[in-house]
Enzyme design. Structure first.
Site, mmCIF file in Angstrom:
data_model
loop_
_atom_site.group_PDB
_atom_site.id
_atom_site.type_symbol
_atom_site.label_atom_id
_atom_site.label_comp_id
_atom_site.label_asym_id
_atom_site.label_seq_id
_atom_site.Cartn_x
_atom_site.Cartn_y
_atom_site.Cartn_z
ATOM 1 N N LYS A 163 6.608 -6.526 10.897
ATOM 2 C CA LYS A 163 6.028 -5.798 9.769
ATOM 3 C C LYS A 163 7.078 -5.089 8.920
ATOM 4 O O LYS A 163 6.924 -4.920 7.721
ATOM 5 C CB LYS A 163 5.010 -4.777 10.305
ATOM 6 C CG LYS A 163 4.294 -3.976 9.236
ATOM 7 C CD LYS A 163 3.199 -3.118 9.865
ATOM 8 C CE LYS A 163 2.531 -2.204 8.856
ATOM 9 N NZ LYS A 163 3.376 -1.087 8.451
ATOM 10 N N TRP A 187 7.054 -0.798 -8.345
ATOM 11 C CA TRP A 187 8.131 -1.398 -7.552
ATOM 12 C C TRP A 187 9.375 -1.585 -8.417
ATOM 13 O O TRP A 187 10.489 -1.298 -7.993
ATOM 14 C CB TRP A 187 7.673 -2.749 -6.978
ATOM 15 C CG TRP A 187 8.664 -3.359 -6.031
ATOM 16 C CD1 TRP A 187 8.742 -3.162 -4.676
ATOM 17 C CD2 TRP A 187 9.732 -4.258 -6.371
ATOM 18 N NE1 TRP A 187 9.792 -3.884 -4.150
ATOM 19 C CE2 TRP A 187 10.416 -4.556 -5.158
ATOM 20 C CE3 TRP A 187 10.172 -4.832 -7.557
ATOM 21 C CZ2 TRP A 187 11.518 -5.413 -5.118
ATOM 22 C CZ3 TRP A 187 11.272 -5.683 -7.519
ATOM 23 C CH2 TRP A 187 11.937 -5.967 -6.310
ATOM 24 N N PHE A 227 -3.496 -0.474 6.953
ATOM 25 C CA PHE A 227 -4.094 -1.803 6.797
ATOM 26 C C PHE A 227 -5.194 -1.799 5.726
ATOM 27 O O PHE A 227 -5.128 -1.040 4.771
ATOM 28 C CB PHE A 227 -4.568 -2.347 8.141
ATOM 29 C CG PHE A 227 -3.452 -2.606 9.105
ATOM 30 C CD1 PHE A 227 -2.363 -3.390 8.736
ATOM 31 C CD2 PHE A 227 -3.457 -2.061 10.382
ATOM 32 C CE1 PHE A 227 -1.315 -3.622 9.606
ATOM 33 C CE2 PHE A 227 -2.407 -2.299 11.263
ATOM 34 C CZ PHE A 227 -1.335 -3.081 10.875
ATOM 35 N N PHE A 242 3.666 -8.401 -9.231
ATOM 36 C CA PHE A 242 4.787 -9.262 -8.849
ATOM 37 C C PHE A 242 5.232 -10.021 -10.099
ATOM 38 O O PHE A 242 4.405 -10.346 -10.959
ATOM 39 C CB PHE A 242 4.372 -10.255 -7.755
ATOM 40 C CG PHE A 242 4.357 -9.679 -6.380
ATOM 41 C CD1 PHE A 242 5.312 -10.032 -5.431
ATOM 42 C CD2 PHE A 242 3.367 -8.772 -5.988
ATOM 43 C CE1 PHE A 242 5.296 -9.503 -4.143
ATOM 44 C CE2 PHE A 242 3.340 -8.242 -4.713
ATOM 45 C CZ PHE A 242 4.312 -8.608 -3.781
ATOM 46 N N THR A 274 3.981 1.502 -0.884
ATOM 47 C CA THR A 274 4.706 1.502 -2.156
ATOM 48 C C THR A 274 3.842 2.087 -3.261
ATOM 49 O O THR A 274 4.304 2.887 -4.085
ATOM 50 C CB THR A 274 5.137 0.066 -2.515
ATOM 51 O OG1 THR A 274 5.826 -0.501 -1.402
ATOM 52 C CG2 THR A 274 6.028 0.038 -3.727
ATOM 53 N N ALA A 287 -3.611 1.521 12.448
ATOM 54 C CA ALA A 287 -5.025 1.491 12.068
ATOM 55 C C ALA A 287 -5.780 0.359 12.733
ATOM 56 O O ALA A 287 -7.006 0.369 12.745
ATOM 57 C CB ALA A 287 -5.162 1.378 10.557
ATOM 58 N N LYS A 328 0.822 -1.219 0.000
ATOM 59 C CA LYS A 328 0.000 0.000 0.000
ATOM 60 C C LYS A 328 0.857 1.271 0.000
ATOM 61 O O LYS A 328 0.612 2.191 -0.791
ATOM 62 C CB LYS A 328 -0.941 -0.026 1.210
ATOM 63 C CG LYS A 328 -1.830 1.195 1.341
ATOM 64 C CD LYS A 328 -3.030 0.943 2.216
ATOM 65 C CE LYS A 328 -2.721 0.116 3.446
ATOM 66 N NZ LYS A 328 -1.807 0.752 4.382
ATOM 67 N N ARG A 348 2.459 8.144 6.914
ATOM 68 C CA ARG A 348 2.741 8.132 8.348
ATOM 69 C C ARG A 348 4.211 7.803 8.616
ATOM 70 O O ARG A 348 4.915 7.280 7.765
ATOM 71 C CB ARG A 348 1.862 7.092 9.054
ATOM 72 C CG ARG A 348 0.385 7.409 9.028
ATOM 73 C CD ARG A 348 -0.448 6.224 9.496
ATOM 74 N NE ARG A 348 -0.254 5.075 8.619
ATOM 75 C CZ ARG A 348 -0.507 3.829 8.962
ATOM 76 N NH1 ARG A 348 -0.978 3.561 10.172
ATOM 77 N NH2 ARG A 348 -0.319 2.841 8.117
#
Length: 558
Positions: free
Chosen positions: A107, A411, A303, A383, A75, A275, A73, A96
């Site tokens: 994480k 990415w 999240f 991916f 990214t 969150a 998210k 954030r």
């Protein structure tokens, strides 16, 4: 093919002096308070000068429920911001700050990944500009002053059995969830039970992220309910006379941090409530400042959309008067397969049937988000193992839901990989089709608000709550807090309170274990299921592989 790690890519970044990034936004050098050469705080004086200016368009990036497969998210937030700048739009990113707890736990960091990152990555994922330390210090100053007040005569007649203010630290430490303090005899005070939460769950964090200026900050800090007397009347932070000193500790932390992406585009990184246990959005002051400085502001909510987006809409937008123009929901083919029942070890093999089965989770998030009157586009975070047939299955499913899914390769390619998404976001935002409204009105009863979120967002059949919890909610309504929104503390992994139930389950209940009043922040925290406000470290913490290498660089952050 060997891929570079996020930290290797970040270390090779061609960063510009932060003054040049400020110039892009029209921030004069004297209003940038530099922390080294690549990060700075923006002065309150400059922020105040922007009042009355025109706002840009606000774009929310949210996601499906997170899975071990990874969604990306942040990214995507960074990639979209870069993509908008690439197609000629003046875009600013708002995300954030990272908590040390998850960085050293499971994480990882919160600066994006691959070629869609915010830098300096190491600083952002460690101490950064010290904001979290300031929040921790201000919170614990209040804790110390409460116990000190009781020790020196207890003028406020605090019932020590009803001290509701806990302590915090920015680390995952399950041993501190429940403690007894003041042991050791008369000189150390009166023993009582308390505990620690992680700093990102602190009401001080929430207050900093919702306050509009220092005066508002101090007013909100003063309104924190810290304890109750024997007659059940509340004792406030201002009764302990801690609000002034806490504001002093938070003066610099209140100012947003300006950094840059790998492509030298501006990003505000400020505030960091989780969150799942807090409201999960970056600061209002950073978002509002960015809206005055850019044509587009891309922000994220933590999240999945059942948590972060719901709180973004129902708490942050409600309180700050924000109106989002569009929402991007991030999904991956890998996550769709996991939601469709495929084990993590088998995600590399093509499985179109599992993709289709797992799309139910995505579909519910699309419907929920549209329910707020906000148009949706889906970003498929690519991916290398994704096959054309799997990607097409997601696109076809999303089209059936009345939205569009766009393959994004930020990415690997940076902004080049998000051009199509950026153009679609501009099309939606400029169409004026957003008709935003929160899920429930201010004047709805507190328990009804909890039920509304549980039934409309989680698709639960009922909310389970003991009489004591319902009585507590009723007492807060009687005390004048009935107009506050609710902040649901729930597992991020599922629409239910069971982290193992993937997909879009129905026929479940939401058990409420505890409710907490955050009078200063302006919401009621509703703790559901087994969610913890102080996480623990996993069996193999990330900290085990974080080190300084022979070249003096940090290794192991991700």
């Amino acid at each position: 093919m060997a891929f570079k790690t996020d930290i290797e890519i970040a270390r090779e970044a061609k960063k510009k002096p932060i003054q040049e990034i400020g110039d892009k936004l029209g921030i004069p050098g004297e209003h940038l308070l530099p922390y080294g050469h690549d990060k700075a705080k923006v002065s309150q004086e400059f922020i105040t000068s922007l009042e009355g200016g025109k706002d840009g368009k606000l774009i929310l990036v949210t996601a499906i429920n997170p899975t071990p497969a990874g969604e990306g998210k942040t990214t995507t937030t960074v990639g979209l911001g870069d993509g908008l700048n690439r197609i000629g739009k003046k875009a600013v990113i708002c995300i954030r700050e990272a908590s040390l707890g998850p960085n050293f736990g499971m994480k990882g960091g919160a600066a994006g990944g691959g070629y869609a990152q915010v830098v300096p990555m190491e600083d952002m994922n460690l101490h950064f500009t010290g904001d979290f330390h300031a929040i921790t210090s201000a919170h614990n100053l209040l804790s110390a002053m409460i116990d000190n007040h009781i020790y020196w005569g207890n003028e406020q007649e605090i019932d020590i059995r009803r001290v509701s203010w806990r302590r915090v630290m920015d680390m995952n430490d399950r041993a501190l969830r429940e403690i007894v303090c003041n042991l050791g005899g008369v000189a150390n005070g009166f023993p009582r039970q308390t505990g620690f939460d992680i700093t990102v769950a602190s009401e001080v964090m929430a207050i900093l992220c919702l306050a509009k200026d220092l005066d508002d900050l101090q007013e909100r800090l003063g309104s924190i309910v810290v304890a109750y007397r024997r007659d059940k009347t509340p004792v406030y932070c201002r009764d302990i006379k801690a609000d002034g000193a806490m504001t002093v500790l938070l003066r610099d932390a209140m100012q947003p941090n300006l950094v840059q992406t790998l492509e030298n585009n501006p990003a505000f990184v400020h505030g960091g409530p989780f969150a799942n246990i807090a409201h999960g959005c970056n600061s209002v002051i950073a978002t509002k400042t960015a809206l005055k400085l850019g044509d587009y502001v891309v922000t994220e909510a933590g999240f999945g959309a059942d948590l972060g987006a719901e709180k973004f809409f129902d708490i942050k937008c409600r309180k700050a008067g924000l109106k989002p123009a569009a929402a991007v929901i991030v999904a991956t083919v890998r996550a769709m397969k996991m939601n469709g029942g495929v084990a993590k070890a088998d995600l590399g093999a093509e499985n179109v049937a599992a993709v289709k089965k797992g799309c139910s989770n995505l579909g519910r998030h699309i419907a929920n988000t549209k329910g707020f009157g906000v148009p949706v586009v889906v970003a498929i975070n690519h991916f290398v193992t994704d096959t054309d047939a799997e990607v097409q299955a997601v696109k076809d499913y999303v089209a059936e839901q009345g939205s569009e899914a766009i393959l994004c390769q930020h990415w690997a390619k940076g902004s080049e990989g998000t051009e199509e998404l950026a153009r679609k976001v501009v099309q939606i935002a400029e169409s004026g089709s957003a008709n935003f409204a929160p899920l429930y009105p201010d004047d709805m009863g507190l328990f009804q608000k909890i039920e509304t979120v549980a039934k409309r967002i989680y698709h639960a059949d009922e909310v389970l709550a003991d009489k004591s919890i319902r009585d507590q909610l009723h007492a807060w309504e009687e005390a004048g807090y009935g107009n506050l929104p609710v902040c649901m503390a729930k597992t991020q992994y599922s629409f239910t309170t069971d982290p193992n139930r993937r997909g879009a389950p129905t026929g479940h209940s939401v058990p409420v274990r505890e409710v907490r009043l955050s009078a200063g922040a302006g919401f009621i925290v509703v703790i559901c299921g087994e969610i913890m406000t102080m996480p623990g470290l996993p069996r193999t913490p990330a900290a085990e592989v974080i080190r300084i290498n022979d070249a003096g660089d940090v290794e192991g952050l991700f």
